[in-house]
Design a protein around this motif. Structure first.
Motif, PDB file in Angstrom:
ATOM      1  N   ILE A 154      30.253 -47.416  53.582  1.00 53.25           N
ATOM      2  CA  ILE A 154      30.189 -46.383  52.530  1.00 53.25           C
ATOM      3  C   ILE A 154      31.609 -45.865  52.348  1.00 53.25           C
ATOM      4  O   ILE A 154      32.211 -45.353  53.287  1.00 53.25           O
ATOM      5  CB  ILE A 154      29.259 -45.217  52.933  1.00 53.25           C
ATOM      6  CG1 ILE A 154      27.826 -45.720  53.115  1.00 53.25           C
ATOM      7  CG2 ILE A 154      29.298 -44.114  51.868  1.00 53.25           C
ATOM      8  CD1 ILE A 154      26.859 -44.661  53.650  1.00 53.25           C
ATOM      9  N   SER A 156      34.494 -43.594  49.976  1.00 49.69           N
ATOM     10  CA  SER A 156      34.888 -42.672  48.908  1.00 49.69           C
ATOM     11  C   SER A 156      36.388 -42.836  48.725  1.00 49.69           C
ATOM     12  O   SER A 156      37.139 -42.762  49.703  1.00 49.69           O
ATOM     13  CB  SER A 156      34.563 -41.225  49.280  1.00 49.69           C
ATOM     14  OG  SER A 156      33.167 -41.055  49.394  1.00 49.69           O
ATOM     15  N   THR A 157      36.821 -43.086  47.487  1.00 50.43           N
ATOM     16  CA  THR A 157      38.237 -43.384  47.274  1.00 50.43           C
ATOM     17  C   THR A 157      39.003 -42.206  46.699  1.00 50.43           C
ATOM     18  O   THR A 157      38.421 -41.291  46.093  1.00 50.43           O
ATOM     19  CB  THR A 157      38.444 -44.589  46.340  1.00 50.43           C
ATOM     20  OG1 THR A 157      38.102 -44.208  44.999  1.00 50.43           O
ATOM     21  CG2 THR A 157      37.625 -45.785  46.780  1.00 50.43           C
ATOM     22  N   TYR A 217      26.742 -46.139  38.292  1.00 52.15           N
ATOM     23  CA  TYR A 217      28.010 -46.440  38.965  1.00 52.15           C
ATOM     24  C   TYR A 217      29.057 -46.785  37.901  1.00 52.15           C
ATOM     25  O   TYR A 217      28.717 -47.150  36.776  1.00 52.15           O
ATOM     26  CB  TYR A 217      27.851 -47.627  39.919  1.00 52.15           C
ATOM     27  CG  TYR A 217      27.066 -47.278  41.170  1.00 52.15           C
ATOM     28  CD1 TYR A 217      27.712 -47.111  42.386  1.00 52.15           C
ATOM     29  CD2 TYR A 217      25.677 -47.097  41.128  1.00 52.15           C
ATOM     30  CE1 TYR A 217      26.999 -46.774  43.530  1.00 52.15           C
ATOM     31  CE2 TYR A 217      24.965 -46.765  42.262  1.00 52.15           C
ATOM     32  CZ  TYR A 217      25.634 -46.602  43.464  1.00 52.15           C
ATOM     33  OH  TYR A 217      24.932 -46.264  44.587  1.00 52.15           O
ATOM     34  N   GLU A 221      33.492 -48.936  40.912  1.00 55.51           N
ATOM     35  CA  GLU A 221      32.627 -48.880  42.092  1.00 55.51           C
ATOM     36  C   GLU A 221      31.884 -50.204  42.298  1.00 55.51           C
ATOM     37  O   GLU A 221      31.779 -50.701  43.427  1.00 55.51           O
ATOM     38  CB  GLU A 221      31.658 -47.695  41.951  1.00 55.51           C
ATOM     39  CG  GLU A 221      32.371 -46.346  42.099  1.00 55.51           C
ATOM     40  CD  GLU A 221      31.639 -45.138  41.519  1.00 55.51           C
ATOM     41  OE1 GLU A 221      32.151 -44.019  41.674  1.00 55.51           O
ATOM     42  OE2 GLU A 221      30.559 -45.311  40.897  1.00 55.51           O
ATOM     43  N   VAL A 239      26.983 -52.099  50.798  1.00 57.07           N
ATOM     44  CA  VAL A 239      28.264 -51.452  50.486  1.00 57.07           C
ATOM     45  C   VAL A 239      28.008 -50.419  49.404  1.00 57.07           C
ATOM     46  O   VAL A 239      27.368 -50.721  48.399  1.00 57.07           O
ATOM     47  CB  VAL A 239      29.311 -52.460  49.970  1.00 57.07           C
ATOM     48  CG1 VAL A 239      30.649 -51.762  49.711  1.00 57.07           C
ATOM     49  CG2 VAL A 239      29.499 -53.619  50.937  1.00 57.07           C
ATOM     50  N   ALA A 240      28.487 -49.206  49.603  1.00 61.25           N
ATOM     51  CA  ALA A 240      28.382 -48.163  48.573  1.00 61.25           C
ATOM     52  C   ALA A 240      29.769 -47.602  48.323  1.00 61.25           C
ATOM     53  O   ALA A 240      30.582 -47.510  49.251  1.00 61.25           O
ATOM     54  CB  ALA A 240      27.445 -47.057  49.029  1.00 61.25           C
ATOM     55  N   ALA A 241      30.040 -47.227  47.067  1.00 64.33           N
ATOM     56  CA  ALA A 241      31.373 -46.724  46.730  1.00 64.33           C
ATOM     57  C   ALA A 241      31.296 -45.585  45.729  1.00 64.33           C
ATOM     58  O   ALA A 241      30.481 -45.598  44.816  1.00 64.33           O
ATOM     59  CB  ALA A 241      32.233 -47.852  46.159  1.00 64.33           C
ATOM     60  N   THR A 242      32.150 -44.592  45.939  1.00 61.10           N
ATOM     61  CA  THR A 242      32.398 -43.530  44.962  1.00 61.10           C
ATOM     62  C   THR A 242      33.900 -43.526  44.712  1.00 61.10           C
ATOM     63  O   THR A 242      34.675 -43.342  45.659  1.00 61.10           O
ATOM     64  CB  THR A 242      31.951 -42.161  45.515  1.00 61.10           C
ATOM     65  OG1 THR A 242      30.554 -42.216  45.809  1.00 61.10           O
ATOM     66  CG2 THR A 242      32.221 -41.050  44.494  1.00 61.10           C
TER      67      THR A 242
END
Lengths: 349, 349
Positions: A154, A156-157, A217, A221, A239-242
């Motif tokens: 997971i 966060s960018t 999304y 992402e 896989v998760a992305a913010t």
């Protein structure tokens, strides 16, 4: 036979933020170039650029530009790549493409040399360079996957504006000055050049990079999610992305939570592992306030990792902070690295 | 009997970034004040401040300052609270303390009125106001916990410098201007005033807020972890936090991943729930590029929530983006809200 071969190289998008870095990186690495073509859209044709002390004139990229070219580095936007990369391949060039045009194409290898260099053997003329935010994360995750297995990510960018090109860099600077001077400034570039609305980036954080997909999304992402699975050969890895844009010129940061497969591993083991991993510089000493920061990574090719620590509840869970120059390892340096790998593996004719 | 009572109120730390907002908020809310004392350290004593069109002189806070005070709002640092809050209580005041001095004390309720107002009944003179980054997160999580249960929280924060006080706000502005003008600027405040090293915050992101604890986490991260469990009455809830300081003046943002208990819930259900939840304004329409941003939240008391979406792998997992003015809901407004709750619940003598 140890004959050293030099190559006919073309750089497409030579006048852009990434193109400039590509030329600088080729020069610094003393890439074996016999002839160099610097190509761009018709708009920038005629401009002069310096390479190794010699002046070059930027030419408009057309299909015929690639006659006799061995290696073509593309970074001029997806539509240019879609149109011209196949033309370059038709004329015998190997294309290293920094756009998203071919990344998820199943016949196109998506390469981060520290992770999946061997996939280059399956190329069909085009090799895709992953998204900047994906590259730095997989460089940090791959040694962990190899040693301990990987079950979940997971992220966060905290992304810099230079990922949106020179216009975004200019907008951040001009807008910041305007706000400090209490002057009006109409945003025109960020978060996404072609989208409906534009927002202030100075002294702000925008939770949108690239346009939105139907599932809520953003494309950015989804790139991180899909590209990570493809590069790491883990198609079912969760896989998760913010993805968030910050008022930072260059240098992407990422807060990464991951779960490994093996039991009984401690943050110390992860630190020991990453301290000798390829392409990584460990900066992790909380007591001395040592951790990576975007302001420190600019102009460097490494992926910097710090703040590695155990999750306090999940025994197989860990957190880390990953920083890299998005124009270098995130783009230009990874592209040149791919070109070097192609040479090393004797995949350039 | 509907007799309306007015109260003797003291504000400690009246000249600080939060103290100023407390006075402004008391004024805007027309809090029933009969007499007002504005207190501070000896350094700021003698300064004049305006309240409701009347001038007040700041006095040095001493134990005797609290004679006859009904409600004392403290925001002058932990050591001041530790020394003077018990003195105020001894003299019959109820203290609402915005520092971390008593937050984890088991005899001190830690209150976010939207979440656990009823805990006020257990007070022993001091009520603690939680950490800014904790408050906005629990306001967003509580309706979800109530409706669907809550099993896991992982948060990465994007925090504004005003959380470090006026000196940090000044440093961000002056340093930003210096960098734009190519002038030297030596950081002296951020990331932590009393820590060994100071780093550039302008055009940067610093993964340190407050000092480090032995386990590799910062105090800020441990505050988010421990305070969330206490406020929500979920002592064994898995909570993880990574706290990062940004070049943003005011307005904290948070990328929150959470897992619920109930099956079959969709992001739409979470949105519907939060659209009518207390203290929350839903800003969630990706197609129209509507999502919360720190630049938009300044001066507003709500917690803004957006980017709510299903995790793509975990059926009970969701992501959201939570933004609020860290000086208001994160500090001054929550403190005044606590004072209002005390009045409403007839807990002030």
């Amino acid at each position: 036979m140890t004959e050293k071969k030099d190559f006919h190289v073309a750089v497409v998008g030579a006048t852009g933020a990434v193109g400039e870095q590509m030329l600088k990186t080729l020069e610094e690495r003393a890439f074996p170039i016999s002839t160099l073509k610097v190509l761009s859209s018709s708009r920038s044709a005629g401009k002069k650029i310096q390479y190794n002390g010699k002046e070059y004139t930027v030419e408009e990229a057309t299909p015929d530009s690639f006659e006799g070219v061995d290696i073509a580095l593309f970074s001029a936007g997806g539509s240019v790549s879609k149109q011209l990369a196949p033309e370059a391949v038709k004329r015998g060039a190997i294309v290293v493409d920094n756009t998203s045009a071919f990344r998820m194409d199943e016949n196109t290898p998506l390469i981060v040399p520290e992770v999946n260099e061997e996939d280059l053997h399956n190329h069909n003329g085009i090799i895709a360079n992953p998204n900047c935010s994906t590259i730095q994360m997989v460089v940090a995750l791959e040694p962990i996957r190899k040693a301990f297995g990987l079950n979940k990510v997971i992220v966060s960018t905290y992304q810099a504006v230079s990922g949106s090109g020179q216009a975004a860099i200019d907008e951040l600077q001009e807008q910041t000055r305007a706000i400090l001077d209490n002057q009006a400034y109409t945003p025109e570039v960020l978060p996404v050049k072609g989208d409906k609305k534009h927002y202030q980036i100075a002294f702000n954080a925008i939770p949108q990079i690239d346009k939105f997909v139907d599932n809520g999304y953003t494309f950015e992402e989804m790139k991180m999610i899909n590209e990570t699975k493809k590069i790491m050969h883990l198609p079912s890895l969760p896989v998760a992305a913010t993805c968030v844009r910050l008022p930072v010129g260059t240098g992407h940061s990422e807060s990464v939570y991951f779960e490994i497969d093996q039991e009984g591993i401690n943050a110390k083991d992860i630190k020991a592992l990453l301290s000798t991993a390829p392409g990584i510089e460990l900066q992790d000493d909380p007591e001395q306030q040592i951790y990576p920061m975007p302001a420190d990574c600019v102009g460097k090719s490494e992926v910097f990792v710090g703040r590695i620590r155990n999750d306090l509840d999940e025994p197989k869970g860990f957190h880390m902070w990953v920083v890299s120059d998005n124009l270098l390892k995130g783009a230009a340096w990874n592209s040149v690295q791919i070109a070097e790998s192609l040479v090393k593996l004797k995949l350039v004719k």
